[in-house]
Design a protein around this motif. Structure first.
Motif, short mmCIF file in Angstrom:
data_model
loop_
_atom_site.label_atom_id
_atom_site.label_comp_id
_atom_site.label_asym_id
_atom_site.label_seq_id
_atom_site.Cartn_x
_atom_site.Cartn_y
_atom_site.Cartn_z
N LEU A 199 41.19 51.28 65.74
CA LEU A 199 40.72 50.16 66.56
C LEU A 199 39.55 49.42 65.92
N GLY A 200 38.97 49.97 64.88
CA GLY A 200 37.88 49.26 64.19
C GLY A 200 36.88 50.13 63.49
N PHE A 201 36.74 51.38 63.92
CA PHE A 201 35.78 52.29 63.29
C PHE A 201 36.43 52.94 62.07
N ILE A 274 29.14 56.57 64.15
CA ILE A 274 27.73 56.30 64.49
C ILE A 274 26.94 57.55 64.12
N SER A 275 25.91 57.39 63.32
CA SER A 275 25.15 58.56 62.85
C SER A 275 23.67 58.40 63.13
N LYS A 276 23.01 59.53 63.32
CA LYS A 276 21.55 59.58 63.53
C LYS A 276 21.09 58.68 64.67
N ILE A 283 28.00 59.35 73.38
CA ILE A 283 28.90 58.52 72.60
C ILE A 283 30.08 59.35 72.10
N LEU A 284 31.22 58.67 71.94
CA LEU A 284 32.41 59.31 71.40
C LEU A 284 32.44 59.26 69.88
N MET A 285 31.85 58.20 69.31
CA MET A 285 32.00 57.96 67.88
C MET A 285 30.86 58.52 67.04
N LEU A 301 27.71 51.23 74.89
CA LEU A 301 27.34 50.91 73.52
C LEU A 301 28.58 50.69 72.66
N GLU A 302 29.56 51.58 72.79
CA GLU A 302 30.79 51.45 72.00
C GLU A 302 31.63 50.26 72.46
N LEU A 303 31.63 50.00 73.78
CA LEU A 303 32.35 48.82 74.28
C LEU A 303 31.72 47.54 73.73
#
Length: 345
Positions: A199-201, A274-276, A283-285, A301-303
């Motif tokens: 989806l984009g990540f 998404i890191s640190k 968050i899921l990512m 945030l992810e939306l």
């Protein structure tokens, strides 16, 4: 009599042989997706990967709950159902799952990325036009986000699940989030995470092309560390500003740019996770899966990041709502207009 017995034995042998043949893959559909589940011995059509564990009804149901969540996420009009394959395969314990998108082409394999040399405002959630580099678009995006019809005999996305995690009971398939054990990974959470990649990540794996996420990601340097990548789309930045979150939430003392007002979400090196990010935990990512943790919806945030990537949110939490004072003034204005019409009637 003996002849009849021979026929009976032959028929029984044929019946046993037929029963030993693997059943056809299981297909389940919802509004956006056509999902195919490959059982033990069945070979996935695109990757050629054979499944090594059968799917139970409960396992399929857990995946489809996640896919239903995703199907209701966006209001983009798909030109056809997005084809997604699910296969249990031998993977290391450290890899719970992976999702590989078929890269869009106008022709048959090999699956090189379809490129866009100019991003439009629609591609970037209204942010504007960015150009100068090739842009990678995968089948899921092309079919669903852009509504292009891409006929294909293959899956648009192949999701592989670690059979090792399944066989040692480390995957949880229950409908209730409260039933998970501390050592288990929630299947719905895993599927939502993995499907966010196509989806984009995701990173296209080519040095000459980018994704919408990467176009909206800037590189910032700060003292004593490698250069992180910050996603700074318009909706995302506005969301962070509203909630008072920014780079001050990171555990670093000094940025070389001294731009302490800057906001952004720190991404992993390839821009796929998404890191640190310490200012927003739910968050899921994130770049690491946590056992015993259930997250069955994308965070705001992810939306916001999806919206900045150009997706249309079905239930957009970022649409501006008029302030109460503005509503009162509007009502006064409307009543005045109606009164004036009465007088002139």
């Amino acid at each position: 009599m003996k002849l009849r017995s021979l026929f009976a034995v032959a028929a029984l042998a044929l019946l046993v042989q037929v029963s030993m043949v693997a059943a056809a893959p299981v297909v389940r559909e919802n509004g956006a997706f056509s999902c195919t589940f490959y059982n033990d011995g069945e070979t996935e059509s695109w990757t050629g990967t054979p499944g090594n564990v059968d799917w139970s009804d409960a396992q399929i149901a857990s995946v489809m709950r996640a896919m239903d969540t995703i199907a209701g996420l966006f209001s983009n009009e798909a030109s056809r159902k997005v084809n997604v394959s699910f296969v249990y395969v031998n993977q290391t314990i450290g890899t719970a799952a992976s999702a590989v998108p078929l890269m869009s082409t106008e022709s048959s394999p090999p699956y090189a990325p379809k490129t866009k040399t100019v991003w439009t405002a629609d591609d970037l959630g209204g942010r504007g036009v960015a150009s100068g580099s090739a842009a990678s678009v995968n089948n899921l995006e092309d079919v669903w986000k852009y509504g292009h019809y891409l006929p294909s005999d293959y899956a648009d996305v192949v999701v592989t699940i670690s059979s090792a995690l399944h066989l040692n009971n480390s995957l949880y398939y229950g409908a209730s989030a409260s039933g998970i054990q501390g050592f288990q990974f929630d299947m719905e959470t895993v599927i939502l995470h993995e499907m966010a990649h196509p989806l984009g990540f995701y990173a296209p794996g080519r040095s000459d092309s980018k994704t919408a996420l990467e176009v909206l990601t800037s590189v910032k340097s700060y003292a004593g560390s490698i250069d992180p990548k910050f996603f700074d789309g318009t909706t995302t930045v506005a969301y962070l500003q509203k909630h008072g979150m920014g780079i001050l939430d990171y555990p670093y003392a000094a940025y070389e740019t001294n731009d302490m007002a800057s906001l952004g979400v720190e991404m992993s090196k390839d821009g796929s996770h998404i890191s640190k990010w310490v200012g927003y935990k739910d968050i899921l990512m994130g770049d690491m899966a946590l056992s015993g943790v259930v997250r069955r919806n994308y965070s705001d945030l992810e939306l916001a990041m999806f919206k900045d990537m150009g997706w249309s949110l079905a239930n957009d939490p970022f649409v501006a709502v008029p302030e109460p004072s503005s509503v009162i003034l509007s009502l006064f204005g409307l009543s005045g207009l109606l009164l004036r019409r009465r007088r002139t009637a």
